[in-house]
Design a protein around this motif. Structure first.
Motif, PDB file in Angstrom:
ATOM      1  N   LEU A 680       0.822  -1.207   0.000  1.00 52.25           N
ATOM      2  CA  LEU A 680       0.000   0.000   0.000  1.00 52.25           C
ATOM      3  C   LEU A 680       0.859   1.261   0.000  1.00 52.25           C
ATOM      4  CD1 LEU A 680      -2.780  -1.133   2.502  1.00 52.25           C
ATOM      5  CD2 LEU A 680      -3.044  -0.749   0.048  1.00 52.25           C
ATOM      6  N   THR A 681       1.935   1.249   0.767  1.00 47.14           N
ATOM      7  CA  THR A 681       2.844   2.399   0.776  1.00 47.14           C
ATOM      8  C   THR A 681       3.488   2.593  -0.598  1.00 47.14           C
ATOM      9  OG1 THR A 681       3.320   2.047   3.121  1.00 47.14           O
ATOM     10  CG2 THR A 681       4.865   3.418   1.900  1.00 47.14           C
ATOM     11  N   ALA A 682       3.855   1.487  -1.237  1.00 49.04           N
ATOM     12  CA  ALA A 682       4.436   1.563  -2.576  1.00 49.04           C
ATOM     13  C   ALA A 682       3.436   2.158  -3.565  1.00 49.04           C
ATOM     14  CB  ALA A 682       4.876   0.178  -3.037  1.00 49.04           C
ATOM     15  N   SER A 683       2.166   1.785  -3.412  1.00 50.04           N
ATOM     16  CA  SER A 683       1.144   2.329  -4.321  1.00 50.04           C
ATOM     17  C   SER A 683       1.025   3.836  -4.165  1.00 50.04           C
ATOM     18  CB  SER A 683      -0.210   1.658  -4.060  1.00 50.04           C
ATOM     19  OG  SER A 683      -0.781   2.081  -2.839  1.00 50.04           O
ATOM     20  N   GLU A 684       1.180   4.339  -2.942  1.00 46.35           N
ATOM     21  CA  GLU A 684       1.122   5.780  -2.715  1.00 46.35           C
ATOM     22  C   GLU A 684       2.306   6.478  -3.367  1.00 46.35           C
ATOM     23  OE1 GLU A 684       0.986   6.103   1.485  1.00 46.35           O
ATOM     24  OE2 GLU A 684      -1.054   5.310   1.686  1.00 46.35           O
ATOM     25  N   ARG A 685       3.489   5.900  -3.243  1.00 50.06           N
ATOM     26  CA  ARG A 685       4.677   6.504  -3.851  1.00 50.06           C
ATOM     27  C   ARG A 685       4.588   6.487  -5.369  1.00 50.06           C
ATOM     28  NH1 ARG A 685       9.871   4.043  -0.834  1.00 50.06           N
ATOM     29  NH2 ARG A 685      10.820   4.887  -2.769  1.00 50.06           N
ATOM     30  N   LEU A 686       4.053   5.418  -5.907  1.00 51.71           N
ATOM     31  CA  LEU A 686       3.898   5.336  -7.359  1.00 51.71           C
ATOM     32  C   LEU A 686       2.865   6.337  -7.866  1.00 51.71           C
ATOM     33  CD1 LEU A 686       4.030   1.455  -7.663  1.00 51.71           C
ATOM     34  CD2 LEU A 686       5.654   3.036  -8.738  1.00 51.71           C
ATOM     35  N   ALA A 687       1.803   6.550  -7.077  1.00 54.09           N
ATOM     36  CA  ALA A 687       0.767   7.499  -7.481  1.00 54.09           C
ATOM     37  C   ALA A 687       1.336   8.904  -7.612  1.00 54.09           C
ATOM     38  CB  ALA A 687      -0.383   7.476  -6.487  1.00 54.09           C
ATOM     39  N   THR A 688       2.288   9.255  -6.763  1.00 50.22           N
ATOM     40  CA  THR A 688       2.894  10.588  -6.850  1.00 50.22           C
ATOM     41  C   THR A 688       3.720  10.753  -8.124  1.00 50.22           C
ATOM     42  OG1 THR A 688       4.878   9.916  -5.627  1.00 50.22           O
ATOM     43  CG2 THR A 688       2.997  10.749  -4.344  1.00 50.22           C
ATOM     44  N   GLN A 689       4.088   9.607  -8.732  1.00 44.17           N
ATOM     45  CA  GLN A 689       4.853   9.646  -9.984  1.00 44.17           C
ATOM     46  C   GLN A 689       3.944   9.453 -11.195  1.00 44.17           C
ATOM     47  OE1 GLN A 689       8.640   7.354  -9.818  1.00 44.17           O
ATOM     48  NE2 GLN A 689       8.055   6.867  -7.695  1.00 44.17           N
ATOM     49  N   GLY A 690       2.637   9.480 -10.949  1.00 45.62           N
ATOM     50  CA  GLY A 690       1.694   9.343 -12.052  1.00 45.62           C
ATOM     51  C   GLY A 690       1.517   7.914 -12.527  1.00 45.62           C
ATOM     52  N   ILE A 691       1.781   6.958 -11.644  1.00 40.78           N
ATOM     53  CA  ILE A 691       1.639   5.543 -12.016  1.00 40.78           C
ATOM     54  C   ILE A 691       0.614   4.911 -11.071  1.00 40.78           C
ATOM     55  CG2 ILE A 691       2.825   3.339 -12.324  1.00 40.78           C
ATOM     56  CD1 ILE A 691       5.415   4.897 -12.707  1.00 40.78           C
ATOM     57  N   PRO A 692      -0.650   4.908 -11.444  1.00 40.88           N
ATOM     58  CA  PRO A 692      -1.669   4.283 -10.578  1.00 40.88           C
ATOM     59  C   PRO A 692      -1.585   2.758 -10.640  1.00 40.88           C
ATOM     60  CG  PRO A 692      -2.665   5.034 -12.615  1.00 40.88           C
ATOM     61  CD  PRO A 692      -1.226   5.481 -12.673  1.00 40.88           C
ATOM     62  N   VAL A 693      -1.815   2.123  -9.507  1.00 39.06           N
ATOM     63  CA  VAL A 693      -1.744   0.661  -9.453  1.00 39.06           C
ATOM     64  C   VAL A 693      -2.921   0.103  -8.670  1.00 39.06           C
ATOM     65  CG1 VAL A 693       0.788   0.601  -9.602  1.00 39.06           C
ATOM     66  CG2 VAL A 693      -0.319   0.635  -7.350  1.00 39.06           C
ATOM     67  N   ASP A 694      -3.300  -1.105  -9.002  1.00 33.66           N
ATOM     68  CA  ASP A 694      -4.211  -1.896  -8.169  1.00 33.66           C
ATOM     69  C   ASP A 694      -3.389  -2.626  -7.124  1.00 33.66           C
ATOM     70  OD1 ASP A 694      -6.392  -1.143  -9.664  1.00 33.66           O
ATOM     71  OD2 ASP A 694      -6.485  -3.022 -10.819  1.00 33.66           O
ATOM     72  N   VAL A 695      -3.969  -2.812  -5.954  1.00 33.00           N
ATOM     73  CA  VAL A 695      -3.340  -3.637  -4.923  1.00 33.00           C
ATOM     74  C   VAL A 695      -4.294  -4.773  -4.586  1.00 33.00           C
ATOM     75  CG1 VAL A 695      -2.413  -3.756  -2.581  1.00 33.00           C
ATOM     76  CG2 VAL A 695      -2.007  -1.723  -3.989  1.00 33.00           C
ATOM     77  N   VAL A 696      -3.822  -5.994  -4.805  1.00 32.06           N
ATOM     78  CA  VAL A 696      -4.606  -7.193  -4.507  1.00 32.06           C
ATOM     79  C   VAL A 696      -3.995  -7.878  -3.299  1.00 32.06           C
ATOM     80  CG1 VAL A 696      -5.285  -9.476  -5.335  1.00 32.06           C
ATOM     81  CG2 VAL A 696      -5.342  -7.511  -6.890  1.00 32.06           C
ATOM     82  N   CYS A 697      -4.827  -8.202  -2.332  1.00 26.70           N
ATOM     83  CA  CYS A 697      -4.379  -8.932  -1.140  1.00 26.70           C
ATOM     84  C   CYS A 697      -4.738 -10.416  -1.316  1.00 26.70           C
ATOM     85  CB  CYS A 697      -5.055  -8.372   0.111  1.00 26.70           C
ATOM     86  SG  CYS A 697      -4.627  -9.257   1.623  1.00 26.70           S
ATOM     87  N   VAL A 698      -3.730 -11.252  -1.370  1.00 21.24           N
ATOM     88  CA  VAL A 698      -3.951 -12.692  -1.484  1.00 21.24           C
ATOM     89  C   VAL A 698      -4.000 -13.298  -0.082  1.00 21.24           C
ATOM     90  CG1 VAL A 698      -2.901 -14.876  -2.193  1.00 21.24           C
ATOM     91  CG2 VAL A 698      -2.932 -12.936  -3.762  1.00 21.24           C
TER      92      VAL A 698
END
Length: 794
Positions: A680-698
């Motif tokens: 989740l933290t990685a997704s936030e950092r990527l969003a600031t770079q304009g790279i949106p991601v899905d996060v799936v919890c297995v």
């Protein structure tokens, strides 16, 4: 020259009279029951030998692969099993048969009428009689599945505890003896002594072990198997020890002048030397037996007047082949403590291969088989004869069959397990702590379920967060014991031991724990009383316990194994306590659903779902991998709407859920367990770079793999809907998987839509240190996740 030809017996196997045949097993010809038993024993030996012979020499073999069997091992214990079944057993007793004696068990069941003749020709055939006794696969009654060394031997110990536990649940006493028929070489397995020495065992008087002491293993005559040492080990553990060394023929010789010298000579003789005597002609036997030294002359004088036939019978007349000696041993059993009967035997007794150092896997030739038939008065072309019901043997068999007939236990359906307690955890918590909280919630909200819940741990109750549960329900023991620290205000865990306790504490022996779990998980099929057994062990030690737990599942035991704490997340503990391979173990274990929850609510839902699968014919075991990592429970984002909450619960139980959905994802981060906060933290950092991601919890890679196999048409029992919800085709983008375990566990998910992927995880031994340093060392930290996504999308 083939292997089997090297085992041709030098003796001339001429037909013997009934008296001669009985001489090696009966101490008096005036006892009609012993005479009938002797005849049954010979028929049992013949049937066991014939079952193996047919599988190897009669049934067509198109593959050329040896079918095999264990004629010598079966012959070694045929007398013991005959004496036990037709003279001692009661319907309430249970027996674990040594693995290589399965043909003897099938022969006995055939005589008793509980196995149809059509099965006798199917040993090791697809759908036929199993190589080793199996409760779930054999067509005839089998009390314990055996085959893995040491596990079948100790199973009746855990069966005894399980039966006693069930008595407190059902309120109905139902206690018989629990027999283990053990080969002496099986005592080399360390798990045997872990079980014998456990503190819970000393009070279990229903346990009886019979050691088939033939002094041979698979490859050789073992030179240093010493009955005296075995006797001392069992005695030191508090067991009653009964040794059955010699039969009546040999004892009668030892009662003559010079007999003391003969006794000492045989007792002191090395095992290989004794075995060699069994292969000698009578002339050579007379020369070798006296040996050298001061006793030799007395022994030579003693045997000089002994007839050849008597001397040949005497040297192989050991206690384990003497029905009267065995009957006397059974009469001495003290039911107030465990008992071991050490019975001296000859491997291959009565066969042309008896006593040969390499007879373990040898097979009789067709000529040898026909010689044996002539010697025993059997028909080699029609080997499946039963006794006339009117003859003494037939009457004894009929009486035994009636006495051993078991009344089917009325099956009690397991109580319905709640799916959701409706509580939404808040604050910071660990999945390990959530386990203890969920158990207490079960006790509060579902008392009928809680009454059948039993936990087991190997001296790690406090460090795995079971203290609250333990204080609530108490500790199981054979009898109530005082808690001398009950008035100590500083004592956190209240050790109240009583027969109605619901936590069983074992020593630090993981094999014992999972073996007990297997038997607690089989009570639904043994006695119609289901339990919900949960075992807790440090996750790195799951590998140590895996084989016996897996065997317990194979044998029909349904349980939940909890591994905690897990992974390199246990950073300061270092590599010795960091598990790497356990996620893939859960993925690959048959008959088991594995879960690695990320949040406390996931623990509740997966544990309850796992419990609902226990105690029934179509049930399954489960493995939960938990962590001591504190996690903000707000990250779980549990929906407030009841329907949405139920949808999330179903997804958690089915294997995973979408935790974060981007509007137009450039990549998907798939994370499991302790790594979800980093994802989740990685997704936030990527969003600031304009790279949106899905996060799936297995939550269960195993269930997701089954879903993928179902989608591919390879698993008809699984459903694939969960893949459509967590990895929909329209959102198929490059994927990064990350877990605190071996990276291949989640690598298959990229094949759902054939996307590019990077798989992060742990593939090296761990290090001690702070969690940030350890995560960085293994490349599973937030920065590593961000870099992996950037590598894929830029």
């Amino acid at each position: 020259m083939t292997y089997e030809h090297t085992l041709r017996h030098p003796m001339n196997l001429t037909p013997l009279t009934d008296d001669e045949l009985a001489a090696n097993t009966v101490s008096t010809s005036d006892d009609p029951q012993l005479k009938a038993l002797a005849a049954i024993e010979r028929r049992v030996l013949w049937l066991a030998t014939s079952i193996i012979h047919h599988a190897n020499k009669v049934r067509p073999n198109t593959s050329g692969i040896k079918v095999g069997g264990h004629q010598a091992s079966s012959a070694s214990i045929a007398t013991i099993m005959t004496s036990l079944w037709f003279g001692q057993l009661r319907a309430e007793d249970r027996v674990s048969v040594k693995p290589h004696a399965s043909p003897v068990l099938h022969g006995i069941n055939y005589l008793l009428g509980s196995l149809d003749e059509k099965h006798l020709t199917t040993l090791r055939e697809f759908g036929g009689l199993q190589s080793y006794p199996s409760r779930s696969k054999d067509p005839d009654p089998v009390d314990y599945s055996t085959g893995s060394v040491g596990i079948g031997a100790t199973a009746p110990i855990w069966g005894a505890i399980s039966r006693r536990y069930i008595e407190t649940v059902s309120g109905t006493p139902n206690r018989g003896r629990q027999y283990s028929l053990v080969g002496d070489a099986e005592l080399d397995e360390g798990a045997v002594w872990e079980a014998v020495l456990d503190s819970n065992v000393a009070d279990l008087g229903e346990i009886v072990w019979i050691v088939d002491l033939n002094r041979q293993s698979l490859d050789r005559v073992v030179p240093n198997i010493a009955a005296g040492k075995i006797e001392r080990l069992f005695s030191a553990a508090g067991w009653q020890v009964i040794t059955v060394r010699f039969g009546h023929v040999l004892e009668s010789l030892m009662a003559r002048t010079g007999g003391d010298a003969l006794r000492k000579r045989i007792v002191d003789m090395p095992n290989p030397e004794y075995q060699r005597l069994l292969r000698c002609s009578v002339e050579e036997l007379r020369r070798r037996l006296p040996g050298e030294g001061a006793r030799a002359a007395a022994i030579a004088e003693l045997i000089a007047d002994v007839e050849d036939q008597t001397l040949t019978l005497a040297i192989r007349n050991l206690g384990g082949h003497d029905l009267a000696a065995l009957r006397e041993a059974y009469s001495q059993i003290d039911d107030t403590r465990p008992t071991v009967i050490i019975a001296y035997t000859v491997k291959g007794n009565g066969l042309p291969t008896e006593g040969h150092p390499q007879n373990h896997s040898s097979l009789l030739t067709v000529d040898q088989y026909r010689q044996l038939a002539a010697r025993l008065g059997e028909n080699p072309d029609a080997p499946w004869n039963r006794f006339d019901p009117a003859c003494p043997e037939g009457q004894l068999i009929g009486t035994t069959a009636e006495n051993l007939r078991r009344v089917a236990e009325p099956a009690v359906a397991p109580p319905a397990v709640p799916a959701d307690f409706g509580r939404t955890p808040s604050g910071t918590a660990t999945t390990q702590a959530a386990l203890g909280r969920t158990l207490l919630d079960v006790n509060r909200a579902a008392p009928e379920v809680a009454r059948r819940l039993v936990t087991v741990s190997p001296d790690v109750s406090s460090s795995t967060n079971l203290a609250g549960w333990l204080n609530k329900v108490g500790v199981w023991s054979v009898e109530e014991r005082p808690n001398w620290f009950s008035d100590d205000a500083e004592t956190v865990m209240h050790w109240r031991e009583k027969p109605t306790g619901q936590h069983i504490e074992l020593g630090i022996a993981e094999v014992n724990l999972v073996s007990l779990l297997g038997e607690l998980g089989a009570t639904w099929s043994r006695w119609g009383q289901p339990l919900f057994p949960i075992g807790v062990v440090y996750d790195p030690f799951v590998e140590r316990a895996l084989e016996p737990w897996s065997y317990g599942i194979y044998a029909g035991g349904q349980s939940i194994l909890v591994g905690t704490p897990s992974g390199v997340t246990l950073a300061p503990e270092g590599g010795a306590h960091q598990s790497i391979k356990t996620p893939s173990i859960g993925l690959e274990q048959p008959g088991c659903t594995s879960y690695e929850p990320a949040f406390a609510i996931d623990v509740e839902w997966t544990l309850l779902a796992s419990m609902s699968q226990l105690g029934r014919a179509d049930g399954k075991s489960a493995y939960l991998r938990l962590s001591t990592k504190p996690v903000d429970q707000q990250l779980a984002a549990i929906p407030e709407d009841p329907a949405a909450r139920e949808r999330r619960r179903r997804q958690v139980v089915a294997g995973g859920y979408m935790l974060l959905a981007a509007t137009t994802p450039a990549a998907t981060i798939v994370a499991m367990g302790a790594m979800v906060p980093e994802a989740l933290t990685a997704s936030e950092r990527l969003a600031t770079q304009g790279i949106p991601v899905d996060v799936v919890c297995v939550t269960s890679p195993g269930l997701l793999y089954e879903a993928l196999q179902s989608r591919n048409g390879q698993n008809q029992d699984a459903q694939s809907w969960i893949l459509d919800q967590i990895l929909p085709r329209e959102r198929a983008v490059p994927m990064v998987t990350v877990l605190d375990g071996h990276p291949h566990t989640l690598a298959f998910l990229a094949s759902v839509h054939q996307v590019k992927s990077r798989n992060l995880g742990v593939d090296a031994f761990g290090q001690a240190g702070g969690i940030d340093d350890v995560y960085r060392y293994h490349g599973i930290d937030t920065g590593s996740i961000v870099r992996a996504v950037l590598d894929l999308v830029q």
